[in-house]
Design a protein around this motif. Sequence first.
Motif, mmCIF file in Angstrom:
data_model
loop_
_atom_site.group_PDB
_atom_site.id
_atom_site.type_symbol
_atom_site.label_atom_id
_atom_site.label_comp_id
_atom_site.label_asym_id
_atom_site.label_seq_id
_atom_site.Cartn_x
_atom_site.Cartn_y
_atom_site.Cartn_z
ATOM 1 N N PHE A 1 0.959 -0.907 0.058
ATOM 2 C CA PHE A 1 0.196 0.163 0.011
ATOM 3 C C PHE A 1 0.856 1.312 -0.296
ATOM 4 C CE2 PHE A 1 -2.088 2.996 2.553
ATOM 5 C CZ PHE A 1 -3.021 3.663 1.552
ATOM 6 N N ILE A 2 2.243 1.650 0.882
ATOM 7 C CA ILE A 2 2.967 2.409 1.046
ATOM 8 C C ILE A 2 3.840 3.141 -0.279
ATOM 9 C CG2 ILE A 2 5.126 3.240 2.536
ATOM 10 C CD1 ILE A 2 3.817 1.951 5.072
ATOM 11 N N ALA A 3 4.078 1.446 -1.208
ATOM 12 C CA ALA A 3 4.641 1.435 -2.640
ATOM 13 C C ALA A 3 3.754 2.150 -3.640
ATOM 14 C CB ALA A 3 5.330 0.295 -2.224
ATOM 15 N N LYS A 4 2.675 1.996 -3.304
ATOM 16 C CA LYS A 4 1.543 1.994 -4.957
ATOM 17 C C LYS A 4 1.183 3.378 -3.938
ATOM 18 C CE LYS A 4 -0.745 -1.987 -4.968
ATOM 19 N NZ LYS A 4 -1.568 -3.476 -4.654
ATOM 20 N N SER A 5 1.025 4.154 -2.442
ATOM 21 C CA SER A 5 0.653 5.592 -2.349
ATOM 22 C C SER A 5 1.950 6.595 -3.043
ATOM 23 C CB SER A 5 0.345 5.525 -1.263
ATOM 24 O OG SER A 5 -0.666 5.137 -0.399
ATOM 25 N N VAL A 6 3.244 5.457 -2.964
ATOM 26 C CA VAL A 6 4.425 6.296 -3.592
ATOM 27 C C VAL A 6 4.446 7.064 -4.725
ATOM 28 C CG1 VAL A 6 6.895 6.967 -3.789
ATOM 29 C CG2 VAL A 6 5.874 5.967 -0.816
ATOM 30 N N LEU A 7 4.462 5.613 -5.458
ATOM 31 C CA LEU A 7 4.128 6.008 -7.018
ATOM 32 C C LEU A 7 2.758 6.894 -7.440
ATOM 33 C CD1 LEU A 7 3.994 2.105 -8.174
ATOM 34 C CD2 LEU A 7 6.044 4.249 -8.709
ATOM 35 N N LEU A 8 1.310 6.655 -6.464
ATOM 36 C CA LEU A 8 0.615 7.936 -6.931
ATOM 37 C C LEU A 8 1.081 9.655 -6.609
ATOM 38 C CD1 LEU A 8 -2.855 7.515 -7.924
ATOM 39 C CD2 LEU A 8 -2.686 8.025 -5.442
ATOM 40 N N VAL A 9 1.888 9.615 -6.231
ATOM 41 C CA VAL A 9 2.095 10.543 -5.909
ATOM 42 C C VAL A 9 2.721 10.787 -6.592
ATOM 43 C CG1 VAL A 9 3.115 11.921 -3.763
ATOM 44 C CG2 VAL A 9 1.556 10.921 -3.161
ATOM 45 N N THR A 10 4.287 10.384 -6.976
ATOM 46 C CA THR A 10 4.673 10.514 -7.634
ATOM 47 C C THR A 10 4.507 10.878 -9.443
ATOM 48 O OG1 THR A 10 5.880 9.273 -6.730
ATOM 49 C CG2 THR A 10 7.165 9.411 -8.818
ATOM 50 N N SER A 11 2.994 9.692 -9.633
ATOM 51 C CA SER A 11 3.035 10.251 -10.812
ATOM 52 C C SER A 11 2.157 12.574 -11.005
ATOM 53 C CB SER A 11 1.831 9.607 -10.715
ATOM 54 O OG SER A 11 0.213 9.848 -10.397
ATOM 55 N N ILE A 12 2.092 12.777 -10.084
ATOM 56 C CA ILE A 12 1.534 13.928 -9.937
ATOM 57 C C ILE A 12 2.446 15.158 -10.349
ATOM 58 C CG2 ILE A 12 0.692 15.594 -8.764
ATOM 59 C CD1 ILE A 12 -0.745 14.079 -7.379
ATOM 60 N N PHE A 13 3.967 15.095 -9.941
ATOM 61 C CA PHE A 13 4.773 15.766 -10.182
ATOM 62 C C PHE A 13 6.180 15.374 -11.685
ATOM 63 C CE2 PHE A 13 3.649 15.287 -5.365
ATOM 64 C CZ PHE A 13 3.759 16.995 -5.621
ATOM 65 N N VAL A 14 5.429 14.214 -12.098
ATOM 66 C CA VAL A 14 6.286 13.888 -13.442
ATOM 67 C C VAL A 14 5.458 14.445 -14.574
ATOM 68 C CG1 VAL A 14 7.137 11.603 -14.854
ATOM 69 C CG2 VAL A 14 7.220 11.318 -12.170
ATOM 70 N N TYR A 15 6.504 14.798 -15.295
ATOM 71 C CA TYR A 15 6.047 15.721 -17.047
ATOM 72 C C TYR A 15 7.026 15.256 -17.795
ATOM 73 C CZ TYR A 15 4.120 19.551 -13.362
ATOM 74 O OH TYR A 15 3.263 19.859 -12.556
ATOM 75 N N ASN A 16 8.159 13.950 -17.603
ATOM 76 C CA ASN A 16 7.864 12.969 -19.403
ATOM 77 C C ASN A 16 7.079 12.333 -19.100
ATOM 78 O OD1 ASN A 16 9.307 12.296 -20.397
ATOM 79 N ND2 ASN A 16 11.332 11.335 -19.463
ATOM 80 N N GLU A 17 6.727 11.987 -20.207
ATOM 81 C CA GLU A 17 5.695 10.923 -20.656
ATOM 82 C C GLU A 17 5.421 9.909 -20.775
ATOM 83 O OE1 GLU A 17 5.803 12.660 -24.604
ATOM 84 O OE2 GLU A 17 4.378 14.180 -24.291
ATOM 85 N N THR A 18 7.461 9.450 -20.968
ATOM 86 C CA THR A 18 8.203 8.219 -20.670
ATOM 87 C C THR A 18 8.203 8.207 -19.073
ATOM 88 O OG1 THR A 18 9.504 8.534 -22.581
ATOM 89 C CG2 THR A 18 10.264 7.162 -20.677
ATOM 90 N N GLY A 19 8.813 8.892 -18.353
ATOM 91 C CA GLY A 19 8.130 8.767 -17.445
ATOM 92 C C GLY A 19 6.982 8.111 -16.498
ATOM 93 N N LEU A 20 5.598 8.986 -17.656
ATOM 94 C CA LEU A 20 4.420 8.581 -16.584
ATOM 95 C C LEU A 20 3.303 6.858 -17.021
ATOM 96 C CD1 LEU A 20 2.427 11.806 -17.830
ATOM 97 C CD2 LEU A 20 2.886 10.847 -15.112
ATOM 98 N N GLY A 21 4.525 6.542 -18.787
ATOM 99 C CA GLY A 21 3.819 5.526 -18.797
ATOM 100 C C GLY A 21 4.761 4.710 -19.132
ATOM 101 N N LEU A 22 5.801 5.280 -17.825
ATOM 102 C CA LEU A 22 6.848 3.563 -16.856
ATOM 103 C C LEU A 22 5.331 3.835 -15.651
ATOM 104 C CD1 LEU A 22 10.049 4.592 -17.029
ATOM 105 C CD2 LEU A 22 9.112 2.477 -18.164
ATOM 106 N N LEU A 23 5.610 5.010 -15.278
ATOM 107 C CA LEU A 23 4.165 4.887 -14.219
ATOM 108 C C LEU A 23 3.129 4.217 -13.686
ATOM 109 C CD1 LEU A 23 5.312 7.694 -12.238
ATOM 110 C CD2 LEU A 23 5.830 6.083 -11.119
ATOM 111 N N ALA A 24 2.514 4.068 -15.404
ATOM 112 C CA ALA A 24 1.799 3.480 -15.544
ATOM 113 C C ALA A 24 1.228 1.964 -15.847
ATOM 114 C CB ALA A 24 0.826 4.227 -16.681
ATOM 115 N N ILE A 25 2.844 1.299 -16.644
ATOM 116 C CA ILE A 25 2.822 0.130 -16.476
ATOM 117 C C ILE A 25 3.169 -0.463 -14.877
ATOM 118 C CG2 ILE A 25 4.068 -1.554 -16.674
ATOM 119 C CD1 ILE A 25 5.017 -0.004 -19.598
ATOM 120 N N ALA A 26 3.675 0.881 -14.004
ATOM 121 C CA ALA A 26 3.997 0.586 -12.345
ATOM 122 C C ALA A 26 2.448 0.380 -12.365
ATOM 123 C CB ALA A 26 4.735 1.089 -12.195
#
Length: 92
Positions: free
Chosen positions: A23-48
């Motif tokens: 749960f903590i790892a998924k919450s960190v990924l969710l918060v990280t996705s708000i601050f990432v503006y790179n499309e590649t990074g967002l794609g990797l977060l979607a896969i994650a």
Amino acid sequence: MLNATKLEATKYYPSNPLKRFSFIAKSVLLVTSIFVYNETGLGLLAIAGMVSLNAHFMTFEDTADRNPLNLVDLVVSVLLIILTTILMIIRS
């Protein structure tokens, strides 16, 4: 005579450190996705997010579990996939 559906609805599996870490790892990924503006990074977060949704069903024993962490973890997993996809569309 006991009703079988009532017994099914009252399942409760206690949380353990693996469930809490998931749960903590998924919450960190969710918060990280708000601050990432790179499309590649967002794609990797979607896969994650998809991998974390798969991990949810491997970590939690049953979807009928009445432990609140089960529902919250599932919602965060699905929200991570939806949010990263929407952010990728908006920021591209």
